[in-house]
Scaffold this motif. Structure first.
Motif, PDB file in Angstrom:
ATOM      1  N   GLN A  65       1.622 -18.498 -15.066  1.00 48.57           N
ATOM      2  CA  GLN A  65       1.341 -17.199 -15.671  1.00 48.57           C
ATOM      3  C   GLN A  65       1.809 -16.079 -14.755  1.00 48.57           C
ATOM      4  N   PRO A  66       3.126 -16.000 -14.488  1.00 49.71           N
ATOM      5  CA  PRO A  66       3.597 -14.985 -13.534  1.00 49.71           C
ATOM      6  C   PRO A  66       3.252 -13.574 -13.964  1.00 49.71           C
ATOM      7  N   CYS A  67       3.269 -13.313 -15.286  1.00 45.45           N
ATOM      8  CA  CYS A  67       2.967 -11.956 -15.766  1.00 45.45           C
ATOM      9  C   CYS A  67       1.539 -11.581 -15.407  1.00 45.45           C
ATOM     10  N   ASN A  68       0.625 -12.558 -15.547  1.00 41.31           N
ATOM     11  CA  ASN A  68      -0.788 -12.293 -15.272  1.00 41.31           C
ATOM     12  C   ASN A  68      -1.015 -11.895 -13.829  1.00 41.31           C
ATOM     13  N   TRP A  69      -0.526 -12.749 -12.908  1.00 39.54           N
ATOM     14  CA  TRP A  69      -0.837 -12.445 -11.505  1.00 39.54           C
ATOM     15  C   TRP A  69      -0.043 -11.254 -11.002  1.00 39.54           C
ATOM     16  N   LEU A  70       1.154 -11.047 -11.548  1.00 38.25           N
ATOM     17  CA  LEU A  70       1.958  -9.900 -11.122  1.00 38.25           C
ATOM     18  C   LEU A  70       1.297  -8.592 -11.577  1.00 38.25           C
ATOM     19  N   SER A  71       0.772  -8.589 -12.798  1.00 37.19           N
ATOM     20  CA  SER A  71       0.104  -7.364 -13.268  1.00 37.19           C
ATOM     21  C   SER A  71      -1.191  -7.140 -12.489  1.00 37.19           C
ATOM     22  N   SER A  72      -1.850  -8.251 -12.085  1.00 40.72           N
ATOM     23  CA  SER A  72      -3.064  -8.103 -11.260  1.00 40.72           C
ATOM     24  C   SER A  72      -2.725  -7.463  -9.921  1.00 40.72           C
ATOM     25  N   VAL A  73      -1.576  -7.853  -9.352  1.00 46.23           N
ATOM     26  CA  VAL A  73      -1.156  -7.277  -8.067  1.00 46.23           C
ATOM     27  C   VAL A  73      -0.840  -5.789  -8.246  1.00 46.23           C
ATOM     28  N   LEU A  74      -0.083  -5.487  -9.297  1.00 48.40           N
ATOM     29  CA  LEU A  74       0.393  -4.109  -9.482  1.00 48.40           C
ATOM     30  C   LEU A  74      -0.725  -3.140  -9.856  1.00 48.40           C
ATOM     31  N   THR A  75      -1.842  -3.671 -10.353  1.00 43.66           N
ATOM     32  CA  THR A  75      -2.962  -2.781 -10.693  1.00 43.66           C
ATOM     33  C   THR A  75      -4.043  -2.817  -9.612  1.00 43.66           C
ATOM     34  N   ASP A  76      -3.728  -3.449  -8.478  1.00 42.09           N
ATOM     35  CA  ASP A  76      -4.693  -3.582  -7.382  1.00 42.09           C
ATOM     36  C   ASP A  76      -4.458  -2.454  -6.379  1.00 42.09           C
ATOM     37  N   VAL A  77      -5.460  -1.605  -6.180  1.00 42.31           N
ATOM     38  CA  VAL A  77      -5.306  -0.463  -5.266  1.00 42.31           C
ATOM     39  C   VAL A  77      -5.014  -0.944  -3.843  1.00 42.31           C
ATOM     40  N   HIS A  78      -5.519  -2.138  -3.505  1.00 40.16           N
ATOM     41  CA  HIS A  78      -5.269  -2.691  -2.164  1.00 40.16           C
ATOM     42  C   HIS A  78      -3.779  -2.914  -1.927  1.00 40.16           C
ATOM     43  N   PHE A  79      -3.024  -3.141  -3.009  1.00 42.98           N
ATOM     44  CA  PHE A  79      -1.590  -3.406  -2.877  1.00 42.98           C
ATOM     45  C   PHE A  79      -0.833  -2.118  -2.555  1.00 42.98           C
ATOM     46  N   TRP A  80      -1.243  -1.028  -3.192  1.00 41.69           N
ATOM     47  CA  TRP A  80      -0.460   0.206  -3.063  1.00 41.69           C
ATOM     48  C   TRP A  80      -0.675   0.912  -1.737  1.00 41.69           C
ATOM     49  N   VAL A  81      -1.795   0.625  -1.056  1.00 43.63           N
ATOM     50  CA  VAL A  81      -2.008   1.249   0.266  1.00 43.63           C
ATOM     51  C   VAL A  81      -0.952   0.751   1.262  1.00 43.63           C
ATOM     52  N   PRO A  82      -0.783  -0.582   1.459  1.00 42.75           N
ATOM     53  CA  PRO A  82       0.272  -1.024   2.379  1.00 42.75           C
ATOM     54  C   PRO A  82       1.679  -0.659   1.911  1.00 42.75           C
ATOM     55  N   VAL A  83       1.909  -0.652   0.589  1.00 46.40           N
ATOM     56  CA  VAL A  83       3.245  -0.283   0.084  1.00 46.40           C
ATOM     57  C   VAL A  83       3.554   1.178   0.443  1.00 46.40           C
ATOM     58  N   ALA A  84       2.559   2.059   0.238  1.00 50.75           N
ATOM     59  CA  ALA A  84       2.752   3.481   0.576  1.00 50.75           C
ATOM     60  C   ALA A  84       2.996   3.646   2.071  1.00 50.75           C
ATOM     61  N   VAL A  85       2.236   2.898   2.886  1.00 49.28           N
ATOM     62  CA  VAL A  85       2.404   2.985   4.346  1.00 49.28           C
ATOM     63  C   VAL A  85       3.787   2.469   4.752  1.00 49.28           C
ATOM     64  N   LEU A  86       4.251   1.397   4.095  1.00 49.27           N
ATOM     65  CA  LEU A  86       5.585   0.845   4.404  1.00 49.27           C
ATOM     66  C   LEU A  86       6.683   1.860   4.059  1.00 49.27           C
ATOM     67  N   ILE A  87       6.578   2.486   2.892  1.00 51.48           N
ATOM     68  CA  ILE A  87       7.582   3.491   2.491  1.00 51.48           C
ATOM     69  C   ILE A  87       7.548   4.670   3.475  1.00 51.48           C
ATOM     70  N   GLY A  88       6.332   5.117   3.820  1.00 50.49           N
ATOM     71  CA  GLY A  88       6.190   6.193   4.807  1.00 50.49           C
ATOM     72  C   GLY A  88       6.801   5.806   6.142  1.00 50.49           C
ATOM     73  N   GLY A  89       6.577   4.555   6.549  1.00 49.24           N
ATOM     74  CA  GLY A  89       7.122   4.057   7.816  1.00 49.24           C
ATOM     75  C   GLY A  89       8.641   4.056   7.820  1.00 49.24           C
ATOM     76  N   LEU A  90       9.229   3.615   6.711  1.00 46.25           N
ATOM     77  CA  LEU A  90      10.700   3.584   6.618  1.00 46.25           C
ATOM     78  C   LEU A  90      11.280   5.000   6.655  1.00 46.25           C
ATOM     79  N   LEU A  91      10.593   5.942   5.987  1.00 46.22           N
ATOM     80  CA  LEU A  91      11.054   7.340   6.006  1.00 46.22           C
ATOM     81  C   LEU A  91      10.944   7.924   7.419  1.00 46.22           C
ATOM     82  N   LEU A  92       9.819   7.611   8.094  1.00 45.86           N
ATOM     83  CA  LEU A  92       9.622   8.097   9.468  1.00 45.86           C
ATOM     84  C   LEU A  92      10.685   7.508  10.400  1.00 45.86           C
ATOM     85  N   LEU A  93      10.978   6.227  10.208  1.00 47.91           N
ATOM     86  CA  LEU A  93      11.991   5.553  11.030  1.00 47.91           C
ATOM     87  C   LEU A  93      13.361   6.200  10.825  1.00 47.91           C
TER      88      LEU A  93
END
Lengths: 444, 34
Positions: B1-29
């Protein structure tokens, strides 16, 4: 109805066995806490020892290339020793149960690679003495994320809060003293840029522990996590190296550095063992305690530098006072955290966080509960190692041996006595912690 | 059920915190390197 007298001895045996089982159940969380703290100590020793081979590399290799070669060593090392502990079949089984964790592990690897690259720029711009304490603040951010997202330190009581937060702060002060003492570099011109890079590295590393804890609240095996972590790490590091240097100049640098490739990859090999123990610490004592404990790697790195490579020779008395003071503070901080292990109320909060993960990702609660206690689910069969596993181990080992034949030992001051002492202590920690892990969890 | 777990990841606030930090890190770099 009265029972015949003859049944009473049997009843007593049954009750006694029941009591023994109950006692074992109540003592297991305590055992796992001790195991997590021991893993944190061992991680610190191995992560610190990983700095030793890199000291054999003199100038002439660009920092990004050094980082890329070390990460390549980490990637290869994952397929040597840990592959003997947990085969690819087990990793596949883990992935089938919680496929979303692959994304988390790769994300953590990407965060690590960007943070590590930032530290290179930070050291260049502001020197180690200012940069290290700034990025070492990652443990404080880890405590914050652990509290907000994973119910760590909830209902822990003021004594444990003081132990963990106070211990982490004391370690930061100790780290600052050690960094000032071991710094040989004067602050350079781009101070604001360097401070930004060091703080950025701290934020990236502190946030990297969100995926760590996420994985263990979902029952993932640390060795499975490290597998995907190294893919993210190597992929991101390769992209950064190619992006900043270009493919042809990067290739020429690698060819030019062939004499030292082995030493850097050996650093990566030692690092991955430390990282595996850091993962077990994050699993069994959480990120708010496991990360500060493994941050004691700075102390071990300094021991290697001072005792084995003769750094600080001819330094002033005040420098030695800073080293002794900083070391004592770090040990005090580690002790404060180690004696603040999670009690029943806080552990109930951890269970609540794990239940939330089970429901969100449709993972069976019995599987998560069993794995959090370092056990297999009832009826679960451990997949056997396959020919594929042995081939991977053979290829990874062969590559290490090949690079070892190219290596040349540089002419530099090296004290064998202290080196043997530190190697013995590091191996002893590996043996004690590895044996305890095997006895308690069978590496589940 | 890839759609199920992928949508669970994408709607998980815990996922977007590290993603935002990673994007910020790449911009800072990019800013630091540039």
């Amino acid at each position: 109805m009265d029972k015949p007298d003859g049944d009473w001895p049997n009843m007593q045996v049954v009750v006694a066995r029941g009591n023994e089982a109950a006692a074992r159940e109540t003592s297991r969380p305590r055992k796992l806490q001790v195991l997590g703290i021991l893993s944190g100590f061992t991680a610190g020793a191995w992560l610190g020892a990983a700095e030793a081979p890199t000291k054999l590399v003199s100038v002439g290799v660009s920092p990004i290339v050094i980082s890329l070669i070390m990460v390549t060593g980490v990637f290869l090392a994952r397929w040597s020793v840990p592959a003997l502990v947990l085969g690819t079949s087990s990793v596949r089984a883990d992935l089938r149960r919680a496929p979303h964790l692959m994304i988390w592990a790769v994300l953590a690897g990407c965060l690590w690679a960007v943070a590590n690259t930032m530290t290179i720029f930070a050291i260049r711009d502001i020197g180690l003495s200012i940069a290290f304490p700034l990025w070492n603040s990652n443990s404080l951010l880890g405590i914050l994320w652990g509290f907000i997202f994973f119910n760590e330190l909830r209902q822990a009581g003021w004594r444990r809060w003081t132990g963990v937060l106070g211990g982490a702060l004391i370690m930061c002060v100790g780290a600052a003293l050690l960094a000032i003492a071991s710094s040989t570099q004067a602050p350079a011109a781009h101070s604001m840029r360097g401070v930004g890079a060091a703080l950025g590295a701290g934020i990236l590393w502190g946030t990297m522990y969100i995926p760590y804890r996420k994985a263990y609240l979902s029952g993932m095996n640390p060795l499975s996590f490290v597998t995907f972590f190294t893919f993210g790490e190597l992929g991101m590091m390769a992209a950064l190296a190619i992006g900043y240097l270009g493919l042809t100049p990067l290739w020429h640098e690698l060819i030019g550095a062939r004499d030292v490739l082995f030493w850097l990859m050996l650093g990566g090999f030692i690092w991955v063992i430390g990282d595996v123990f850091q993962q077990y610490a994050a699993k069994y004592v959480g990120i708010s305690r496991g990360i500060p404990l493994s941050n004691s790697n700075q102390l071990w790195g300094l021991l290697w530098g001072v005792l084995v490579f003769g750094e600080l020779r001819g330094s002033s008395a005040s420098t030695y006072m800073q080293v002794i003071g900083g070391s004592l503070l770090m040990m005090l901080g580690v002790g404060a955290i180690a004696f603040s292990s999670a009690a029943g109320k806080e552990q109930a909060q951890w269970q609540e966080a794990a239940r939330r993960e089970s429901q969100r990702y449709h993972i069976a609660e019995d599987y998560v509960q069993a794995r959090m206690q370092g056990r297999q689910v009832e009826g679960e069969i451990r997949p056997p190692r396959t020919m594929w596993d042995w081939m991977l181990v053979a290829v990874a080992t062969g590559l290490f041996v090949f690079f070892a034949t190219l290596a040349r030992a540089p002419r530099m001051s090296f004290h064998w006595g202290p080196a043997m002492l530190l190697i013995t202590a590091t191996l002893a920690l590996l043996l004690v912690c590895g044996t305890t892990l095997w006895r308690t969890t069978r590496f589940n | 059920q890839p759609c199920n777990w992928l949508s669970s990841v994408l709607t998980d606030v815990h996922f977007w915190v590290p993603v935002a930090v990673l994007i910020g890190g790449l911009l800072l770099l990019e800013f630091i390197h540039g």
